[in-house]
Design a protein around this motif. Structure first.
Motif, PDB file in Angstrom:
ATOM      1  N   ALA A  47      15.230   6.109 -39.038  1.00  0.00           N
ATOM      2  CA  ALA A  47      14.790   5.528 -37.764  1.00  0.00           C
ATOM      3  C   ALA A  47      13.282   5.283 -37.798  1.00  0.00           C
ATOM      4  O   ALA A  47      12.796   4.241 -37.334  1.00  0.00           O
ATOM      5  N   VAL A  48      12.551   6.232 -38.369  1.00  0.00           N
ATOM      6  CA  VAL A  48      11.092   6.073 -38.472  1.00  0.00           C
ATOM      7  C   VAL A  48      10.763   4.892 -39.374  1.00  0.00           C
ATOM      8  O   VAL A  48       9.931   4.044 -39.036  1.00  0.00           O
ATOM      9  N   LEU A  49      11.446   4.806 -40.514  1.00  0.00           N
ATOM     10  CA  LEU A  49      11.191   3.700 -41.443  1.00  0.00           C
ATOM     11  C   LEU A  49      11.501   2.355 -40.792  1.00  0.00           C
ATOM     12  O   LEU A  49      10.779   1.379 -40.991  1.00  0.00           O
TER      13      LEU A  49
ATOM     14  N   PHE B 275       8.753   1.081 -38.941  1.00  0.00           N
ATOM     15  CA  PHE B 275       7.735   0.508 -39.825  1.00  0.00           C
ATOM     16  C   PHE B 275       8.199  -0.843 -40.390  1.00  0.00           C
ATOM     17  O   PHE B 275       7.516  -1.431 -41.216  1.00  0.00           O
ATOM     18  N   GLY B 276       9.377  -1.266 -39.990  1.00  0.00           N
ATOM     19  CA  GLY B 276       9.902  -2.542 -40.476  1.00  0.00           C
ATOM     20  C   GLY B 276      10.620  -2.420 -41.804  1.00  0.00           C
ATOM     21  O   GLY B 276      10.830  -3.403 -42.506  1.00  0.00           O
ATOM     22  N   LEU B 277      10.986  -1.202 -42.144  1.00  0.00           N
ATOM     23  CA  LEU B 277      11.621  -0.971 -43.438  1.00  0.00           C
ATOM     24  C   LEU B 277      13.046  -0.458 -43.234  1.00  0.00           C
ATOM     25  O   LEU B 277      13.260   0.677 -42.802  1.00  0.00           O
ATOM     26  N   THR B 278      14.007  -1.301 -43.522  1.00  0.00           N
ATOM     27  CA  THR B 278      15.406  -0.899 -43.425  1.00  0.00           C
ATOM     28  C   THR B 278      15.970  -0.830 -44.836  1.00  0.00           C
ATOM     29  O   THR B 278      15.991  -1.828 -45.558  1.00  0.00           O
ATOM     30  N   LEU B 279      16.405   0.360 -45.214  1.00  0.00           N
ATOM     31  CA  LEU B 279      16.859   0.575 -46.584  1.00  0.00           C
ATOM     32  C   LEU B 279      18.367   0.413 -46.667  1.00  0.00           C
ATOM     33  O   LEU B 279      19.080   0.670 -45.694  1.00  0.00           O
TER      34      LEU B 279
ATOM     35  N   GLN C 281      21.027   3.815 -50.622  1.00  0.00           N
ATOM     36  CA  GLN C 281      19.784   4.388 -51.148  1.00  0.00           C
ATOM     37  C   GLN C 281      19.436   5.631 -50.323  1.00  0.00           C
ATOM     38  O   GLN C 281      19.202   5.553 -49.113  1.00  0.00           O
ATOM     39  N   ALA C 282      19.414   6.793 -50.969  1.00  0.00           N
ATOM     40  CA  ALA C 282      19.099   8.036 -50.275  1.00  0.00           C
ATOM     41  C   ALA C 282      17.623   8.048 -49.893  1.00  0.00           C
ATOM     42  O   ALA C 282      16.811   7.360 -50.511  1.00  0.00           O
ATOM     43  N   VAL C 283      17.302   8.818 -48.858  1.00  0.00           N
ATOM     44  CA  VAL C 283      15.899   8.981 -48.474  1.00  0.00           C
ATOM     45  C   VAL C 283      15.521  10.442 -48.677  1.00  0.00           C
ATOM     46  O   VAL C 283      16.190  11.334 -48.154  1.00  0.00           O
ATOM     47  N   ARG C 284      14.460  10.647 -49.444  1.00  0.00           N
ATOM     48  CA  ARG C 284      13.982  12.006 -49.671  1.00  0.00           C
ATOM     49  C   ARG C 284      12.601  12.121 -49.033  1.00  0.00           C
ATOM     50  O   ARG C 284      11.716  11.308 -49.307  1.00  0.00           O
ATOM     51  N   VAL C 285      12.434  13.118 -48.170  1.00  0.00           N
ATOM     52  CA  VAL C 285      11.152  13.317 -47.483  1.00  0.00           C
ATOM     53  C   VAL C 285      10.421  14.495 -48.116  1.00  0.00           C
ATOM     54  O   VAL C 285      11.004  15.569 -48.283  1.00  0.00           O
ATOM     55  N   TRP C 286       9.178  14.275 -48.483  1.00  0.00           N
ATOM     56  CA  TRP C 286       8.362  15.312 -49.114  1.00  0.00           C
ATOM     57  C   TRP C 286       7.333  15.806 -48.105  1.00  0.00           C
ATOM     58  O   TRP C 286       6.617  15.006 -47.517  1.00  0.00           O
TER      59      TRP C 286
ATOM     60  N   THR D 190       6.273   4.627 -46.369  1.00  0.00           N
ATOM     61  CA  THR D 190       6.638   3.999 -45.092  1.00  0.00           C
ATOM     62  C   THR D 190       6.637   2.480 -45.198  1.00  0.00           C
ATOM     63  O   THR D 190       6.799   1.789 -44.194  1.00  0.00           O
ATOM     64  N   GLY D 191       6.466   1.985 -46.415  1.00  0.00           N
ATOM     65  CA  GLY D 191       6.502   0.544 -46.626  1.00  0.00           C
ATOM     66  C   GLY D 191       6.887   0.252 -48.055  1.00  0.00           C
ATOM     67  O   GLY D 191       7.140   1.161 -48.842  1.00  0.00           O
ATOM     68  N   LEU D 192       6.941  -1.031 -48.370  1.00  0.00           N
ATOM     69  CA  LEU D 192       7.224  -1.473 -49.739  1.00  0.00           C
ATOM     70  C   LEU D 192       6.013  -2.259 -50.242  1.00  0.00           C
ATOM     71  O   LEU D 192       5.187  -2.719 -49.441  1.00  0.00           O
ATOM     72  N   PRO D 193       5.917  -2.443 -51.549  1.00  0.00           N
ATOM     73  CA  PRO D 193       4.858  -3.315 -52.062  1.00  0.00           C
ATOM     74  C   PRO D 193       5.086  -4.750 -51.591  1.00  0.00           C
ATOM     75  O   PRO D 193       6.185  -5.096 -51.150  1.00  0.00           O
ATOM     76  N   LEU D 194       4.070  -5.564 -51.694  1.00  0.00           N
ATOM     77  CA  LEU D 194       4.254  -6.993 -51.412  1.00  0.00           C
ATOM     78  C   LEU D 194       5.140  -7.576 -52.501  1.00  0.00           C
ATOM     79  O   LEU D 194       5.298  -7.000 -53.571  1.00  0.00           O
TER      80      LEU D 194
END
Ligand code: FE
Length: 216
Positions: free
Chosen positions: A151-153, A156-160, A164-169, A207-211
């Motif tokens: 939800a946070v991502l 930020f405009g990032l929908t995975l 694809q798993a999300v791992r939070v560090w 919280t984002g991807l590269p261009l």
């Protein structure tokens, strides 16, 4: 609170009755007050503090981390070394120091996306990314990044992709993390120099991807 009965309740007296209201109301002013006290006690040198702030606010920034990421994309041996022992690699590049003493680099893959938070406060790899952005320090990000990362991502405009798993560090004073994003498609054969402008700060926090190659 001191109550005065002998004096008329004029403005002066009012101030005394509400001495606590004279305390700085917001964090910036509290920091200023703390700095003043510590300086008066001879415990800190304000000029040295200003130099540190200037360094991390204006001289060190995400371009340092971007250099590391671009090189890792272009040089497989460098990438392997970075993932295995970032401290040694970063030390060799002159990128260790205050708030960056121990850094772990984690790699995004099609199977796993990584993102970084400091749930306790705002630990961040200063030597690679500079001063953390306001959102990184916000209560909302710190509380929600672990509980509902997708939800946070999305905010930020990032929908995975769901697969694809999300791992939070969770960063701490001991360990800071740098994300190695996936190299953008269509950049095969590009040099580190060509790749550099594609690396965004948020892609190194997760919280984002590269261009994309089109944006170069
Ligand atoms: Fe922290």
């Amino acid at each position: 609170m001191r109550h005065s009965t002998s004096m008329p309740h004029d403005h002066h007296d009012h101030d005394h009755d509400h001495a606590h209201a004279l305390l700085p109301p917001d964090p910036a002013l509290r920091v200023r007050a703390l700095e003043t006290i510590l300086t008066e006690k001879g415990l800190i040198d304000p000029a040295a503090l200003d130099a540190i702030i200037d360094t991390y606010a204006h001289k060190v920034g995400p371009q340092e981390g971007a250099r590391v990421v671009a090189r890792a994309w272009a040089d497989p041996d460098f990438r392997t070394a970075l993932l295995n022992n970032a401290d040694a690699v970063l030390d060799g590049m002159g990128l260790t120091g205050r708030q960056g003493e121990h850094v772990v680099v984690v790699e995004n893959t099609p199977q796993r996306h990584n993102m970084v938070v400091c749930t306790l406060c705002s630990c961040y790899p200063w030597t690679l990314l500079g001063i953390p952005p306001a959102w990184y320090k916000s209560d909302a990000y710190r509380a929600r990044a672990v509980r509902e990362p997708r939800a946070v991502l999305a905010e930020f405009g990032l929908t995975l992709p769901a697969e694809q798993a999300v791992r939070v560090w969770d960063s701490t004073a001991e360990v800071r993390y740098l994300i190695l994003p996936m190299r953008p498609e269509g950049t095969e054969g590009w040099s580190a120099e060509q790749l550099l402008p594609l690396v965004t700060r948020d892609s190194m926090v997760g919280t984002g991807l590269p261009l994309s190659a089109r944006d170069a």
